[in-house]
Design an enzyme around this catalytic site. Structure first.
Site, short mmCIF file in Angstrom:
data_model
loop_
_atom_site.label_atom_id
_atom_site.label_comp_id
_atom_site.label_asym_id
_atom_site.label_seq_id
_atom_site.Cartn_x
_atom_site.Cartn_y
_atom_site.Cartn_z
N ILE A 17 46.30 36.93 32.78
CA ILE A 17 46.57 35.50 32.61
C ILE A 17 46.42 35.05 31.16
O ILE A 17 46.73 33.93 30.80
CB ILE A 17 45.69 34.62 33.53
CG1 ILE A 17 44.21 35.01 33.42
CG2 ILE A 17 46.18 34.71 34.98
CD1 ILE A 17 43.27 34.10 34.20
N PHE A 22 40.79 40.48 21.00
CA PHE A 22 40.82 41.90 21.36
C PHE A 22 40.67 42.10 22.86
O PHE A 22 40.44 43.21 23.32
CB PHE A 22 39.72 42.65 20.61
CG PHE A 22 38.46 41.85 20.51
CD1 PHE A 22 37.58 41.80 21.58
CD2 PHE A 22 38.17 41.11 19.37
CE1 PHE A 22 36.41 41.04 21.52
CE2 PHE A 22 36.99 40.34 19.31
CZ PHE A 22 36.12 40.31 20.39
N LYS A 24 41.74 41.22 27.09
CA LYS A 24 42.78 40.82 28.05
C LYS A 24 42.05 40.06 29.14
O LYS A 24 40.93 40.44 29.50
CB LYS A 24 43.37 42.11 28.61
CG LYS A 24 44.64 41.93 29.37
CD LYS A 24 45.44 43.18 29.59
CE LYS A 24 44.76 44.46 29.96
NZ LYS A 24 45.63 45.57 30.21
N ASP A 132 33.02 28.28 16.73
CA ASP A 132 34.48 28.37 16.85
C ASP A 132 34.97 27.29 17.81
O ASP A 132 35.78 27.55 18.70
CB ASP A 132 34.89 29.77 17.31
CG ASP A 132 36.37 30.06 17.03
OD1 ASP A 132 36.99 29.31 16.24
OD2 ASP A 132 36.92 31.02 17.61
N1 H91 Z 1 42.26 31.45 23.46
C1 H91 Z 1 41.54 31.17 22.28
O1 H91 Z 1 44.69 32.58 29.25
C2 H91 Z 1 43.58 32.02 23.14
C3 H91 Z 1 43.79 31.04 32.26
C4 H91 Z 1 42.36 31.26 32.21
C5 H91 Z 1 41.61 30.92 33.31
C6 H91 Z 1 39.65 31.60 32.28
C7 H91 Z 1 38.26 31.73 32.36
C8 H91 Z 1 37.55 32.25 31.33
C9 H91 Z 1 38.21 32.66 30.18
C10 H91 Z 1 39.58 32.53 30.09
C11 H91 Z 1 40.34 31.99 31.12
C12 H91 Z 1 41.75 31.79 31.08
C13 H91 Z 1 41.54 32.24 24.43
C14 H91 Z 1 37.45 33.19 29.05
C15 H91 Z 1 36.09 32.96 28.95
C16 H91 Z 1 35.40 33.42 27.87
C17 H91 Z 1 36.04 34.10 26.87
C18 H91 Z 1 37.38 34.33 26.97
C19 H91 Z 1 38.08 33.88 28.05
C20 H91 Z 1 42.23 32.24 25.76
C21 H91 Z 1 41.71 33.40 26.58
C22 H91 Z 1 42.29 33.40 27.95
C23 H91 Z 1 42.10 32.09 28.65
C24 H91 Z 1 42.58 30.92 27.83
C25 H91 Z 1 42.01 30.93 26.43
C26 H91 Z 1 43.97 32.16 30.17
N2 H91 Z 1 42.61 32.05 29.98
N3 H91 Z 1 44.51 31.82 31.35
N4 H91 Z 1 40.30 31.08 33.33
O2 H91 Z 1 35.35 34.54 25.79
CL1 H91 Z 1 33.73 33.06 27.77
CL2 H91 Z 1 38.21 35.17 25.74
#
Ligand code: H91
Length: 592
Positions: A17, A22, A24, A132
């Site tokens: 999603i 680094f 996914k 950040d």
């Molecule tokens: N941006 C700075 O792409 C690009 C939906 C989606 C749904 C999520 C729950 C947790 C996280 C991401 C979700 C998510 C980063 C999550 C939590 C932590 C973390 C990271 C991700 C993107 C990373 C993917 C995210 C959106 C922001 C989706 N994401 N689709 N639930 O460190 Cl703590 Cl990397």
């Protein structure tokens, strides 16, 4: 797949999603509870020197538990992988939400900002600094509550909270001056700065300090940036070249030059033309002039003689053509008035802005009014959102925000039944991969510049404000209402049916195939490579060196009520603001 064995005992894994640096991120379902989760998957070998970042994030998240911080549930480590099982946030990024609305109303900004504040205050109270903070790192859950994510850059200074940090990190546009100067700084203070930027973005829909050039952006953040229009006006006035003028202003001697620069800037901030008056021009308050005493408004308009500025907000424009507007007669006067490009202007006409005109009606002052002659170009500063503007109204008709999309709901239902979720990307050439024409020139940057130009040509835009309007407005251009009979021509399996969501741009089109082909025709022109999978276009841009700079998806979908075609957009990788510009450019270029 030994690395996944343990994970798959407890979770059903679905589609990717998102990507975050680094990592996914995959959608998954916790088998025992049937709850949806997000799993951040990292490859240890690929992490290299970033491995400490992951450890930092895990350590921080294990210590933080708060309603507005994404909850960490489970950490699994294998020979090659690290899995972080996290709270699922189906509502998407705050960034996408802001741009879908253009900007938030004060009321909504308050609700959103309070949540951010409570999360960050808690982080600080636990001795951490996030470092950040940006709208891309704030996600909405299914109840539209914000959750702070990405603690990879967070810091917990050992010992006391006043420990000064040295590492410069985070996104430049949100970074505090002390941080980008390489000075030691307090992490919590740097977060407070970023929150200020965030609040600005919430209310304006664009960044306070923005520039394509990193050095220029740095200067702006440090306030060592001189306003271009003011420098130009002063250069022309003093007959100096720009560089000399900049050097002189930068001395900040608090002499007449400093005063003129700062006052000119103050005029600009208030939306007034950046113009200097001729020194002989009197600031005498008009009502004290005996001659003006018994003049009617009309008399004043027709009389040059009485065009004594004296009004704090008396303004001037270069359009002498308006009826009833007096043009200064003195040759010397005319000669000194210049356009901002440094060329002498032909005819400069005193005009009043609306407030002054009103004062005039209240028979106080003398000057020649011109109705509401505000120069759009000068609205460079935030204007709070007003209740309902025309364009807003139009957008509201086009897009209905919803908390989470059909796909996540379907996934949730299926998860409960224990069935793997398949995201169908069927229809037109179902499952057939079509690769877009790959342009030899893949300069994402030139796309941005073209875009800027295109918009400049299109409509006069406000300098320093949004280069483009909402995605929805961009799509106004592609609106073609097709007849029902034409729709029959489309392929058997239609596009996915989705509920309105702020990541879905609504059109008034009813033919998905036509919209899909239109987008596919536009992408190569914007130097975007793509792969078609059914109604989904997996897009990416590359730098001159072949580095993937951005990845996103555009999916043509079917909406109900109104029964029209929409475009779901999803950023997977890359700078959010560059993505915003590019997608808006693509959508506004679609001509059906
Ligand atoms: N941006 C700075 O792409 C690009 C939906 C989606 C749904 C999520 C729950 C947790 C996280 C991401 C979700 C998510 C980063 C999550 C939590 C932590 C973390 C990271 C991700 C993107 C990373 C993917 C995210 C959106 C922001 C989706 N994401 N689709 N639930 O460190 Cl703590 Cl990397």
């Amino acid at each position: 797949m030994k690395d996944y064995d343990e994970l798959l005992k407890h979770y059903e894994l679905y589609e990717t999603i998102g990507t975050g640096g680094f990592a996914k991120v995959k959608l998954a379902c916790h088998i025992l509870t049937g709850e949806m989760v997000a799993i951040k998957i990292m490859d240890k070998n690929a992490l290299g020197s970033d491995l400490p970042r992951v450890k930092t994030e895990i350590d921080a998240l294990k210590n933080l538990r708060h309603q507005h911080i994404c909850q960490l549930y489970h950490v699994l480590e294998t020979a090659n992988k690290i899995f972080m099982v996290l709270e699922y946030c189906p509502g998407g990024e705050l960034f996408d939400y802001i741009i879908s609305q253009d900007r938030l109303s004060e009321e909504e900004a308050r609700v959103v900002f309070r949540q951010i504040l409570s999360a960050v205050a808690y982080v600080h109270s636990q001795g951490y600094a996030h470092r950040d903070l940006k709208p891309e790192n704030l996600l909405f859950d299914e109840y539209h509550r914000l959750k702070l994510i990405d603690f990879g850059l967070c810091a917990k200074p050992k010992g006391n909270k006043d420990y000064h940090l040295q590492t410069c990190c985070g996104s430049l546009a949100y970074a505090a001056p002390e941080l980008i100067q390489g000075k030691s700084y307090l992490g919590s203070e740097a977060d407070v700065w970023s929150m200020g930027i965030l609040l600005y973005v919430l209310m304006c829909g664009y960044l306070p300090f923005d520039d394509d050039n990193v050095m220029a952006l740095y200067k702006k953040i440090m306030f060592i940036h001189l306003d271009d229009d003011c420098v130009t006006e002063l250069s022309v006035h003093h007959r100096n070249n720009r560089q000399t003028m900049e050097n002189l202003i930068s001395l900040w001697q608090y002499d007449h030059l400093t005063a003129t620069y700062l006052l000119l800037l103050a005029k600009k901030v208030r939306g007034k033309p950046v113009r200097l008056r001729h020194p002989s021009f009197s600031c005498t308050y008009a009502s004290t002039t005996p001659k003006s005493k018994n003049l009617s408004l009309e008399d004043m308009i027709m009389s040059d003689e009485h065009c004594v500025a004296g009004l704090a907000d008396c303004e001037w424009c270069e359009d002498g053509s308006s009826t009833g507007v007096a043009t200064p007669q003195t040759p010397q006067f005319t000669k000194h008035w210049t356009e901002s490009n440094g060329l002498e202007s032909k005819s400069l006409t005193p005009v009043l802005c609306r407030e002054s005109a009103n004062k005039l009606k209240n028979k106080e002052n003398v000057c020649t009014p011109k109705p509401a002659a505000r120069n759009e170009e000068y609205f460079a500063y935030p204007e709070p959102k007003t209740p309902v503007s025309k364009s807003q109204h139009k957008r509201e008709i086009l897009t209905t925000p919803n908390h989470y999309s059909a796909s996540s709901k379907v996934a949730r239902n299926q998860c409960l039944k224990g069935t793997p979720v398949k995201t169908p990307a069927n229809a037109a050439g179902a499952d057939k991969l079509t690769t877009g024409v790959i342009s030899p020139e893949r300069r994402c940057r030139s796309v941005e510049l073209d875009l800027h130009q295109a918009h400049m040509e299109d409509t006069p835009r406000r300098k320093g404000t949004k280069v483009f309007g909402s995605l929805e407005r961009g799509l106004d251009k592609v609106i073609t209402v097709l007849t029902r009979s034409k729709r029959k021509g489309s392929t058997k399996d239609g596009p996915r049916r989705l509920k309105p969501h702020y990541n879905v741009t609504t059109t008034r089109l009813v033919n998905p195939d036509q919209l899909l082909s239109e987008i596919m025709a536009v992408l190569p022109k914007k130097h975007v490579d793509f792969v078609q999978k059914g109604y989904t276009l997996k897009c990416q841009t590359q730098s001159d060196f072949g580095k993937v700079t951005m990845q996103f998806e555009l999916e043509v979908c079917q909406l109900q009520k109104p029964d029209v075609v929409g475009i779901r957009r999803q950023r997977l990788k890359g700078d959010a603001w560059v993505y915003k510009r590019l997608v808006e450019d693509i959508l506004s270029s679609c001509k059906v």
